[in-house]
Enzyme design. Structure first.
Site, PDB file in Angstrom:
ATOM      1  N   TYR A  11       0.998  -1.136  -0.010  1.00  0.00           N
ATOM      2  CA  TYR A  11       0.033  -0.070   0.031  1.00  0.00           C
ATOM      3  C   TYR A  11       0.832   1.281  -0.083  1.00  0.00           C
ATOM      4  O   TYR A  11       0.807   2.006  -0.881  1.00  0.00           O
ATOM      5  CB  TYR A  11      -0.927  -0.134   1.269  1.00  0.00           C
ATOM      6  CG  TYR A  11      -1.616   1.290   1.748  1.00  0.00           C
ATOM      7  CD1 TYR A  11      -2.417   1.704   0.735  1.00  0.00           C
ATOM      8  CD2 TYR A  11      -1.464   1.858   2.760  1.00  0.00           C
ATOM      9  CE1 TYR A  11      -2.915   3.113   0.935  1.00  0.00           C
ATOM     10  CE2 TYR A  11      -2.191   2.995   3.412  1.00  0.00           C
ATOM     11  CZ  TYR A  11      -2.709   3.558   2.516  1.00  0.00           C
ATOM     12  OH  TYR A  11      -3.423   4.787   2.707  1.00  0.00           O
ATOM     13  N   ASN A  32       7.948  -9.543  -1.989  1.00  0.00           N
ATOM     14  CA  ASN A  32       7.950 -11.134  -1.864  1.00  0.00           C
ATOM     15  C   ASN A  32       6.421 -11.294  -1.671  1.00  0.00           C
ATOM     16  O   ASN A  32       5.909 -12.370  -1.829  1.00  0.00           O
ATOM     17  CB  ASN A  32       8.482 -11.776  -0.650  1.00  0.00           C
ATOM     18  CG  ASN A  32       7.941 -11.366   0.626  1.00  0.00           C
ATOM     19  OD1 ASN A  32       7.023 -10.319   0.760  1.00  0.00           O
ATOM     20  ND2 ASN A  32       8.374 -11.795   1.923  1.00  0.00           N
ATOM     21  N   SER A  34       4.098 -10.934   0.338  1.00  0.00           N
ATOM     22  CA  SER A  34       3.664 -11.557   1.473  1.00  0.00           C
ATOM     23  C   SER A  34       2.411 -10.703   1.980  1.00  0.00           C
ATOM     24  O   SER A  34       1.235 -11.209   2.709  1.00  0.00           O
ATOM     25  CB  SER A  34       4.589 -11.708   2.581  1.00  0.00           C
ATOM     26  OG  SER A  34       5.122 -10.494   2.842  1.00  0.00           O
ATOM     27  N   SER A 117       8.904   4.283  12.003  1.00  0.00           N
ATOM     28  CA  SER A 117       7.634   4.118  12.330  1.00  0.00           C
ATOM     29  C   SER A 117       7.797   5.015  13.757  1.00  0.00           C
ATOM     30  O   SER A 117       8.767   5.073  14.530  1.00  0.00           O
ATOM     31  CB  SER A 117       7.047   2.879  12.832  1.00  0.00           C
ATOM     32  OG  SER A 117       6.003   2.766  13.745  1.00  0.00           O
ATOM     33  N   TYR A 141       7.856  -4.755  16.974  1.00  0.00           N
ATOM     34  CA  TYR A 141       8.024  -4.040  15.691  1.00  0.00           C
ATOM     35  C   TYR A 141       8.474  -2.778  16.059  1.00  0.00           C
ATOM     36  O   TYR A 141       9.719  -2.386  15.349  1.00  0.00           O
ATOM     37  CB  TYR A 141       6.327  -3.904  15.405  1.00  0.00           C
ATOM     38  CG  TYR A 141       6.322  -2.792  14.462  1.00  0.00           C
ATOM     39  CD1 TYR A 141       6.673  -3.061  13.059  1.00  0.00           C
ATOM     40  CD2 TYR A 141       5.746  -1.642  14.446  1.00  0.00           C
ATOM     41  CE1 TYR A 141       6.644  -2.173  11.912  1.00  0.00           C
ATOM     42  CE2 TYR A 141       5.559  -0.407  13.411  1.00  0.00           C
ATOM     43  CZ  TYR A 141       6.033  -0.946  12.366  1.00  0.00           C
ATOM     44  OH  TYR A 141       5.858  -0.022  11.376  1.00  0.00           O
ATOM     45  N   LYS A 145      12.210  -1.432  14.301  1.00  0.00           N
ATOM     46  CA  LYS A 145      12.488  -0.112  13.594  1.00  0.00           C
ATOM     47  C   LYS A 145      13.740   0.765  14.231  1.00  0.00           C
ATOM     48  O   LYS A 145      14.260   1.536  13.535  1.00  0.00           O
ATOM     49  CB  LYS A 145      11.086   0.684  13.732  1.00  0.00           C
ATOM     50  CG  LYS A 145      10.037   0.244  12.570  1.00  0.00           C
ATOM     51  CD  LYS A 145      10.623   0.030  11.131  1.00  0.00           C
ATOM     52  CE  LYS A 145       9.182  -0.435  10.198  1.00  0.00           C
ATOM     53  NZ  LYS A 145       9.957  -0.408   8.632  1.00  0.00           N
ATOM     54  N   LEU A 187      -7.365   0.875  10.938  1.00  0.00           N
ATOM     55  CA  LEU A 187      -8.671   1.672  11.145  1.00  0.00           C
ATOM     56  C   LEU A 187      -9.737   1.545  10.036  1.00  0.00           C
ATOM     57  O   LEU A 187     -10.992   1.209  10.123  1.00  0.00           O
ATOM     58  CB  LEU A 187      -8.604   2.694  11.791  1.00  0.00           C
ATOM     59  CG  LEU A 187     -10.081   3.547  12.316  1.00  0.00           C
ATOM     60  CD1 LEU A 187     -10.926   2.497  13.212  1.00  0.00           C
ATOM     61  CD2 LEU A 187      -9.754   4.968  12.830  1.00  0.00           C
ATOM     62  N   GLY A 281      -3.559   0.319  27.541  1.00  0.00           N
ATOM     63  CA  GLY A 281      -2.196   1.061  27.092  1.00  0.00           C
ATOM     64  C   GLY A 281      -2.675   2.100  25.985  1.00  0.00           C
ATOM     65  O   GLY A 281      -1.708   2.497  25.568  1.00  0.00           O
ATOM     66  N   ASP A 282      -3.905   2.165  25.428  1.00  0.00           N
ATOM     67  CA  ASP A 282      -4.139   3.323  24.460  1.00  0.00           C
ATOM     68  C   ASP A 282      -4.127   4.614  25.299  1.00  0.00           C
ATOM     69  O   ASP A 282      -4.772   4.850  25.970  1.00  0.00           O
ATOM     70  CB  ASP A 282      -5.520   2.960  23.925  1.00  0.00           C
ATOM     71  CG  ASP A 282      -5.669   2.146  22.717  1.00  0.00           C
ATOM     72  OD1 ASP A 282      -4.538   1.913  22.254  1.00  0.00           O
ATOM     73  OD2 ASP A 282      -6.662   1.833  22.241  1.00  0.00           O
TER      74      ASP A 282
END
Length: 320
Positions: A11, A32, A34, A117, A141, A145, A187, A281-282
């Site tokens: 994307y 690839n 994926s 990120s 993740y 990064k 989202l 955790g938000d």
């Protein structure tokens, strides 16, 4: 001479590829598939199906296409899933980046723009995140990064690598009717899939200390993001020294409630979101500044929230 875009069938990567072509710059795609889609790559762009874990293939691609720089978008990008799959995440994002850098070194390719990120910040205790905000990633993740940024820094010291890393939060919208976000975790796809399936989208918590009680986040249009990747590549090509990292942020953010209202207006589907409990955790608000990128990388928020929603909805509908 050309730039290689790893993950160029995804994307974000596909938008970067098309932004390069719009500037008349030759580009090569490595993916690839994926999570990418071959039909996101224009027919006129060379496409190599392969993994960044394959050094021999990387070196061959860099040589055969006379690559002078790399935009590194490929990677395992699902922060939540990375907690359950840490070794896979590190293999794709850390080992893969190391192999890419080795291949670049061995073929004399000395410029790279790294798709990092804002996950490197974790849950910052500030209203406006800057590049100097302490880094405290909360997932493999985010950690991967940050390690990628460190590797670029160390290659600069050791080998003179020219580089910059771009950090951003939530990428939405579409610049083309045939390229859209297919992530099962983001989202906009979740909301659109719910509406197209006759279901009601949901909001996780509406009692936060924000104007409408819902979380405020940084949403940026993918075409604006792609333009700054190309601007960074052109600057490196011109021999300009860039900052090691840039935030691509809106500076003010929008709430999940605002997004839902805009989705209802744009789609013409009247709905009242279901209110689910808060997710652990938000934080109430995470918004980043983009001042440094605006100065150096032609970073501009060219699209409104309505633009973001309408372009994403149009591309999603065209895929049906």
């Amino acid at each position: 001479m050309a730039w290689l875009v790893t993950g160029g069938a995804g994307y974000i990567g596909a938008h970067v590829v098309r932004a390069f072509r719009a500037e008349g710059i030759d580009v090569v795609v490595l993916d690839n598939l994926s999570s990418g889609h071959a039909d996101f790559v224009p027919d006129s762009v060379p496409f190599v199906r392969g993994s960044i874990l394959d050094r021999e293939m990387l070196e061959r691609t860099l040589r055969e296409h006379n690559v002078t720089g790399v935009v590194h978008v490929a990677g395992f990008k699902y922060a939540g899933v990375s907690v359950q799959k840490p070794l896979h995440t590190y293999e794709q994002n850390v080992t893969g980046t190391a192999i890419l850098l080795e291949a670049m070194q061995s073929t004399g390719v000395d410029k790279i723009v790294f798709s990092s990120s804002a996950a490197v910040y974790g849950t910052p205790d500030v209203d406006l995140v800057t590049e100097d905000t302490p880094k405290a990633p909360e997932s493999p993740y985010g950690e991967s990064k940050l390690i990628g940024e460190w590797m670029l820094r160390d290659q600069e010291i050791a080998m003179g690598l020219a580089h910059t890393s771009l950090r951003y939060f939530n990428v939405v919208g579409s610049g083309y009717s045939d390229v859209y976000d297919t992530s099962p975790h983001n989202l906009f796809p979740l909301v659109f899939d719910a509406l197209l399936g006759g279901q009601t989208p949901r909001i996780n918590g509406d009692d936060y200390p924000t104007p409408d009680g819902t979380c405020v986040r940084d949403y940026i249009h993918v075409a604006d993001l792609a333009a700054s990747h190309v601007s960074a590549a052109k600057s490196l090509d011109a021999g300009q020294v860039l900052e090691p990292v840039y935030n691509l942020g809106s500076g003010d953010g929008v709430s999940v409630g605002q997004i839902m209202a805009t989705v209802a207006e744009v789609t013409g589907i009247d709905f009242t979101p279901e209110i689910a409990p808060r997710r652990a955790g938000d934080p109430a608000r995470i918004v980043s500044t983009g001042e440094s990128a605006a100065r150096d990388l032609d970073w501009v928020m060219r699209h409104s929230l309505a633009d973001m929603v309408s372009s994403a909805w149009s591309a999603r509908r065209s895929a049906q």
